[in-house]
Scaffold this motif. Sequence first.
Motif, mmCIF file in Angstrom:
data_model
loop_
_atom_site.group_PDB
_atom_site.id
_atom_site.type_symbol
_atom_site.label_atom_id
_atom_site.label_comp_id
_atom_site.label_asym_id
_atom_site.label_seq_id
_atom_site.Cartn_x
_atom_site.Cartn_y
_atom_site.Cartn_z
ATOM 1 N N VAL A 185 113.676 -21.338 -65.644
ATOM 2 C CA VAL A 185 112.633 -21.105 -64.511
ATOM 3 C C VAL A 185 113.357 -19.800 -63.703
ATOM 4 N N TYR A 186 114.705 -20.104 -63.604
ATOM 5 C CA TYR A 186 115.482 -18.956 -62.887
ATOM 6 C C TYR A 186 115.214 -17.570 -63.300
ATOM 7 N N ASN A 187 115.286 -17.469 -64.768
ATOM 8 C CA ASN A 187 115.456 -16.186 -65.437
ATOM 9 C C ASN A 187 114.026 -15.593 -65.659
ATOM 10 N N LEU A 188 113.384 -16.504 -66.214
ATOM 11 C CA LEU A 188 111.729 -15.727 -66.562
ATOM 12 C C LEU A 188 110.876 -15.680 -65.380
ATOM 13 N N VAL A 189 111.225 -16.610 -64.414
ATOM 14 C CA VAL A 189 110.617 -16.125 -63.112
ATOM 15 C C VAL A 189 110.981 -14.629 -62.552
ATOM 16 N N SER A 190 112.223 -14.556 -62.680
ATOM 17 C CA SER A 190 112.622 -13.569 -62.067
ATOM 18 C C SER A 190 112.326 -12.182 -62.837
ATOM 19 N N ILE A 191 112.348 -12.391 -64.112
ATOM 20 C CA ILE A 191 111.453 -11.298 -64.818
ATOM 21 C C ILE A 191 110.055 -10.769 -64.598
ATOM 22 N N TRP A 192 109.370 -12.036 -64.397
ATOM 23 C CA TRP A 192 107.872 -11.922 -64.069
ATOM 24 C C TRP A 192 107.753 -11.244 -62.717
ATOM 25 N N VAL A 193 108.495 -11.656 -61.888
ATOM 26 C CA VAL A 193 108.331 -11.093 -60.356
ATOM 27 C C VAL A 193 108.596 -9.630 -60.431
ATOM 28 N N GLU A 194 109.803 -9.322 -61.021
ATOM 29 C CA GLU A 194 110.309 -7.872 -61.339
ATOM 30 C C GLU A 194 109.295 -6.986 -61.797
ATOM 31 N N LYS A 195 108.543 -7.501 -62.718
ATOM 32 C CA LYS A 195 107.340 -6.766 -63.515
ATOM 33 C C LYS A 195 106.265 -6.508 -62.725
#
Length: 425
Positions: A87-97
Amino acid sequence: MVNRSDVHYFGAGPAPLPTTVLEQASQVLLNYNNKGIGLCEISHRSPEANEILANTKQSLATLLDIPDDYDILFMQSGGTGGFSSTVYNLVSIWVEKKRAKIAEEVGDDKEEVLKRLRKVVDEELKLDYLVTGSWSLKASQEAARLVGAKHVNVAVDARKSNDGKFGSIPPESEWSLTPRKAGGPAFVYFCDNETVDGVEFPSFPASLEGDDAPLVIADMSSNFISRKVDVSKYAVIFGGAQKNIGNTGIAIVILRKSLLPPTSAYASAETLRALNLPVGPIVLDYPTVAKNNSLYNTLPIFDVWVAGQVMAGLVTTYGTKKIGGQEDVSNEKSRLIYETLDKYPDVYRVVPSKAARSRMNICFRVHGGDADKEKAFLAGAEKKGLLGLKGHRSVGGIRASNYNAVSTDGAKLLVTYLDEYAKSA
């Protein structure tokens, strides 16, 4: 005195380890590579530790034919920590995109970017979970705890089609995945094998394939290195080591390198806080762990060594068949046990539906779940040297965990006892 050779252990985890590996472990604990000190005492940054890491990675990559564009990480959070780290890592990627796309449209106006980003997160952020057992349920609950229940889409709750209990995997036509045309989810999570409930996905879900497929995360804690896996279909595979791979202490993560910098950018801690989204601890941060070759903090090298020895043994044993050789053995052991259980329907009832039966965790009831008779069944098994058969405390019953270190002879002895008990019942 009971000798190790006198018993066959079917516990669900920590699970049995190959005796040869344990014999080697007893030696290296005292004196590793003639250094005069044990493996638990050497520096995790020493040349010896780095060699252990490299060898273990290579064995796993060989067994599963892991593509070159994937990385292998060793972490210390167990499979449960994987619920959070994904959750931490993939949500962070999604948000940055999303942030980068908005910034292209509005320029340097940070307030406007943040305003629009809040709206996008509020309306579009979805994490899809296929809940087919106790562990995927816990994973979905952890996601809801971290990002809020409104952002978690339980695309499957297997209990709804099975009288409120786990034990089946509903047809894919009944899944309610976040539509891809609407942008799709940040990821789709499923637990490949449910240890508690004896449910295993027979194959990779067809609805998660395709050119526009979402990022797929699989928890393989309890069926790691037991069958062939097309790693390229997954964004992240993770699992604790204490089932098929090694002793408790490490988790293994296989992930696409494209999810790491510089290919993928992660949202800043400042941005995540402004959006009321969680900032993950550094020890669960994939880029940090990958950049430091899993050595950002003190890695339990002994645990990695054990896992490496187990996997190297499989490489040596099965040669060109790789993990396919172990898959054949796992399938045969589970076939023998299930066929025997099915032979006595008046005595045994396999809990999960036939289409979803786990090869790793064989869950069944004796005489409809009669408590006294199940207690007697377990006592009789123990007298035969068949240990660890008690079901998980949350569901009861009987559970024979058929991990790699359970020999075919052990499975056959269990079958003999199942036959004997049924005929005397």
